[in-house]
Design a protein around this motif. Structure first.
Motif, PDB file in Angstrom:
ATOM      1  N   ILE A  29       0.830  -1.210   0.000  1.00  0.00           N
ATOM      2  CA  ILE A  29       0.000   0.000   0.000  1.00  0.00           C
ATOM      3  C   ILE A  29       0.863   1.257   0.000  1.00  0.00           C
ATOM      4  N   ASN A  30       0.303   2.309  -0.593  1.00  0.00           N
ATOM      5  CA  ASN A  30       0.916   3.625  -0.583  1.00  0.00           C
ATOM      6  C   ASN A  30       0.367   4.343   0.645  1.00  0.00           C
ATOM      7  N   LEU A  31       1.204   4.582   1.633  1.00  0.00           N
ATOM      8  CA  LEU A  31       0.763   5.186   2.886  1.00  0.00           C
ATOM      9  C   LEU A  31       0.237   6.600   2.709  1.00  0.00           C
ATOM     10  N   LEU A  32       0.653   7.277   1.638  1.00  0.00           N
ATOM     11  CA  LEU A  32       0.182   8.637   1.385  1.00  0.00           C
ATOM     12  C   LEU A  32      -1.278   8.658   0.927  1.00  0.00           C
ATOM     13  N   SER A  33      -1.794   7.505   0.524  1.00  0.00           N
ATOM     14  CA  SER A  33      -3.174   7.408   0.053  1.00  0.00           C
ATOM     15  C   SER A  33      -4.135   6.918   1.125  1.00  0.00           C
ATOM     16  N   VAL A  34      -3.614   6.602   2.296  1.00  0.00           N
ATOM     17  CA  VAL A  34      -4.457   6.086   3.376  1.00  0.00           C
ATOM     18  C   VAL A  34      -5.138   7.258   4.074  1.00  0.00           C
ATOM     19  N   GLY A  35      -6.448   7.169   4.173  1.00  0.00           N
ATOM     20  CA  GLY A  35      -7.195   8.205   4.868  1.00  0.00           C
ATOM     21  C   GLY A  35      -7.322   7.932   6.345  1.00  0.00           C
ATOM     22  N   HIS A  36      -7.385   6.632   6.708  1.00  0.00           N
ATOM     23  CA  HIS A  36      -7.627   6.259   8.102  1.00  0.00           C
ATOM     24  C   HIS A  36      -7.148   4.830   8.327  1.00  0.00           C
ATOM     25  N   LEU A  37      -6.623   4.576   9.509  1.00  0.00           N
ATOM     26  CA  LEU A  37      -6.294   3.217   9.938  1.00  0.00           C
ATOM     27  C   LEU A  37      -7.206   2.850  11.090  1.00  0.00           C
ATOM     28  N   LYS A  38      -7.682   1.616  11.081  1.00  0.00           N
ATOM     29  CA  LYS A  38      -8.476   1.146  12.214  1.00  0.00           C
ATOM     30  C   LYS A  38      -7.950  -0.216  12.632  1.00  0.00           C
ATOM     31  N   ILE A  39      -8.229  -0.572  13.877  1.00  0.00           N
ATOM     32  CA  ILE A  39      -7.825  -1.863  14.414  1.00  0.00           C
ATOM     33  C   ILE A  39      -9.075  -2.697  14.604  1.00  0.00           C
ATOM     34  N   THR A  40      -9.076  -3.909  14.057  1.00  0.00           N
ATOM     35  CA  THR A  40     -10.224  -4.794  14.185  1.00  0.00           C
ATOM     36  C   THR A  40     -10.249  -5.408  15.583  1.00  0.00           C
ATOM     37  N   SER A  41     -11.335  -6.092  15.901  1.00  0.00           N
ATOM     38  CA  SER A  41     -11.479  -6.714  17.217  1.00  0.00           C
ATOM     39  C   SER A  41     -10.429  -7.798  17.473  1.00  0.00           C
ATOM     40  N   ASN A  42      -9.863  -8.366  16.401  1.00  0.00           N
ATOM     41  CA  ASN A  42      -8.811  -9.373  16.579  1.00  0.00           C
ATOM     42  C   ASN A  42      -7.407  -8.773  16.522  1.00  0.00           C
TER      43      ASN A  42
END
Length: 71
Positions: A29-42
């Motif tokens: 992935i291109n980190l400059l294109s990431v709008g948001h990171l989330k962590i799943t329940s696992n």
């Protein structure tokens, strides 16, 4: 004519690790294109891109990313 496919690891080695990150066995992935990171329940990371696409990180890649970026 078949396309000459390079292993993803070979492509990854040529990319700037400050901008690109291998999220799982099949996606960089291109980190400059990431709008948001989330962590799943696992505990896995999911990158949400500005265009709505989501990419799930493998468990080991989630841990590596968290260590690299102190999440």
């Amino acid at each position: 004519m078949a396309a000459n496919k390079k292993p993803l690891s070979e492509i990854e080695a040529r990319l700037d690790p400050k901008i690109f990150f291998r999220a799982n066995s099949g996606e960089i992935i291109n980190l400059l294109s990431v709008g948001h990171l989330k962590i799943t329940s696992n505990g896995h990371l999911v990158a949400q891109f500005l265009d709505g696409l989501e990419v799930c990180f493998d468990a080991d890649r989630s841990r590596i990313f968290e260590q690299m970026h102190r999440l």
